[in-house]
Design a protein around this motif. Structure first.
Motif, PDB file in Angstrom:
ATOM      1  N   THR A  38     135.046  36.643  66.506  1.00  0.00           N
ATOM      2  CA  THR A  38     135.262  37.173  65.175  1.00  0.00           C
ATOM      3  C   THR A  38     134.036  37.683  64.555  1.00  0.00           C
ATOM      4  O   THR A  38     133.835  38.804  63.979  1.00  0.00           O
ATOM      5  CB  THR A  38     135.785  36.281  64.085  1.00  0.00           C
ATOM      6  N   VAL A  39     132.937  36.760  64.803  1.00  0.00           N
ATOM      7  CA  VAL A  39     131.553  37.461  64.039  1.00  0.00           C
ATOM      8  C   VAL A  39     130.822  38.557  64.871  1.00  0.00           C
ATOM      9  O   VAL A  39     130.216  39.565  64.453  1.00  0.00           O
ATOM     10  CB  VAL A  39     130.520  36.143  64.014  1.00  0.00           C
ATOM     11  N   SER A  70     136.785  44.206  62.358  1.00  0.00           N
ATOM     12  CA  SER A  70     136.350  42.885  62.061  1.00  0.00           C
ATOM     13  C   SER A  70     137.711  42.334  61.656  1.00  0.00           C
ATOM     14  O   SER A  70     138.131  40.942  61.737  1.00  0.00           O
ATOM     15  CB  SER A  70     135.674  42.987  60.936  1.00  0.00           C
ATOM     16  N   LEU A 114     135.295  31.917  66.606  1.00  0.00           N
ATOM     17  CA  LEU A 114     134.184  32.097  65.660  1.00  0.00           C
ATOM     18  C   LEU A 114     133.326  33.358  66.286  1.00  0.00           C
ATOM     19  O   LEU A 114     132.961  34.348  65.754  1.00  0.00           O
ATOM     20  CB  LEU A 114     133.326  31.106  65.097  1.00  0.00           C
ATOM     21  N   TRP A 123     136.723  40.397  57.666  1.00  0.00           N
ATOM     22  CA  TRP A 123     136.814  38.922  58.014  1.00  0.00           C
ATOM     23  C   TRP A 123     137.633  38.293  56.964  1.00  0.00           C
ATOM     24  O   TRP A 123     138.556  37.668  57.105  1.00  0.00           O
ATOM     25  CB  TRP A 123     135.213  38.356  58.161  1.00  0.00           C
TER      26      TRP A 123
END
Length: 258
Positions: free
Chosen positions: A194-195, A152, A191, A216
């Motif tokens: 990452t998520v 993450s 995004l 994060w």
């Protein structure tokens, strides 16, 4: 003749808005470090509500993944593609390309951000020493400590660095709608990487959700901090030679400069 796009405008030559940009970056780093520090303290003190939430989400997501082998395979493929190693190599390749184009400060910023974030994450893992989830029927395996999630953290670092580098490459000559669509597509891609990368770690049963959120948050905080540091460095005045000129040659840290 139109100039070539200049990556990462935050690190361009200083102007009247340097103070504002620097303040925003520094403030973002501080604001993001506050929730990260709180989360780290809750983990270190084994706060029961957080542990219960982590355990419930981990068990629920792992149960769904273990019951669907095809989904487990897709999640494993994703987490391998966007693992720390491949993302670091990708950012390294981009940094070499930036260096070759003359954007050397931006290249250094990208490398320093990835290295600093990686070292910080590794140090915190050793400091906290949090164990990973354990299941009788694991669908994936990982070694080392759990907090914060390295996947993450690196996903946030890599996606954020590449986002800041490539957003300015959207052609200014394009129609406004095309510019907006392209920029939002790049932001959405960052995004999603990452998520999704963080959530795969929970679904595969190798991390707690708080590990992922910490990764994060820390990743974005590191980007904000290094951006502020490099913006300050970029804003330092050049040394003057005895003849009154600059003590160093004109900077070539951005492509397209003459």
């Amino acid at each position: 003749m139109s100039q070539r796009p200049r990556p990462c405008r935050w690190l361009r030559r200083p102007g009247s808005d340097l103070g504002l940009r620097l303040t925003l970056a520094a403030a973002a780093a501080v604001l993001l470090l506050v929730p990260f520090t709180v989360l780290m303290l809750l983990v270190a003190t084994a706060w029961p509500p957080l542990l219960a939430l982590d355990a419930h989400l981990a068990a629920t997501l792992h149960a769904g993944t273990s019951a669907n082998p095809a989904l487990a395979g897709v999640l494993q493929l994703w987490t391998d593609m966007f693992a720390p190693g491949p993302l670091r190599v990708l950012v390294g390749v981009v940094a070499v390309w930036l260096w070759w184009r003359g954007a050397r400060r931006v290249a250094l910023w990208a490398v320093v951000t990835m290295v600093a974030g990686g070292l910080l994450g590794a140090g915190l893992k050793l400091l906290l020493g949090r164990d990973r989830p354990e299941f009788l029927d694991p669908v994936s395996h990982a070694t080392g400590y759990s907090f914060p999630s390295g996947h993450s953290l690196t996903a946030a670092l890599g996606a954020g660095v590449l986002l800041l580098i490539f957003l300015p490459f959207v052609p200014d000559a394009s129609p406004v709608r095309t510019q907006r669509a392209t920029r939002w597509t790049i932001i959405a891609a960052a995004l999603i990487v990452t998520v999704a990368t963080g959530l795969t770690r929970v679904a595969l049963g190798v991390h707690w959700l708080s590990d992922v959120v910490a990764g994060w948050t820390l990743g974005v905080a590191v980007i904000a901090a290094t951006t502020a540091a490099f913006a300050t460095w970029r804003g330092l005045p050049a040394r003057r030679s005895p003849q009154g000129g600059s003590g160093r040659p004109p900077p070539r840290d951005m492509p397209g400069r003459t």
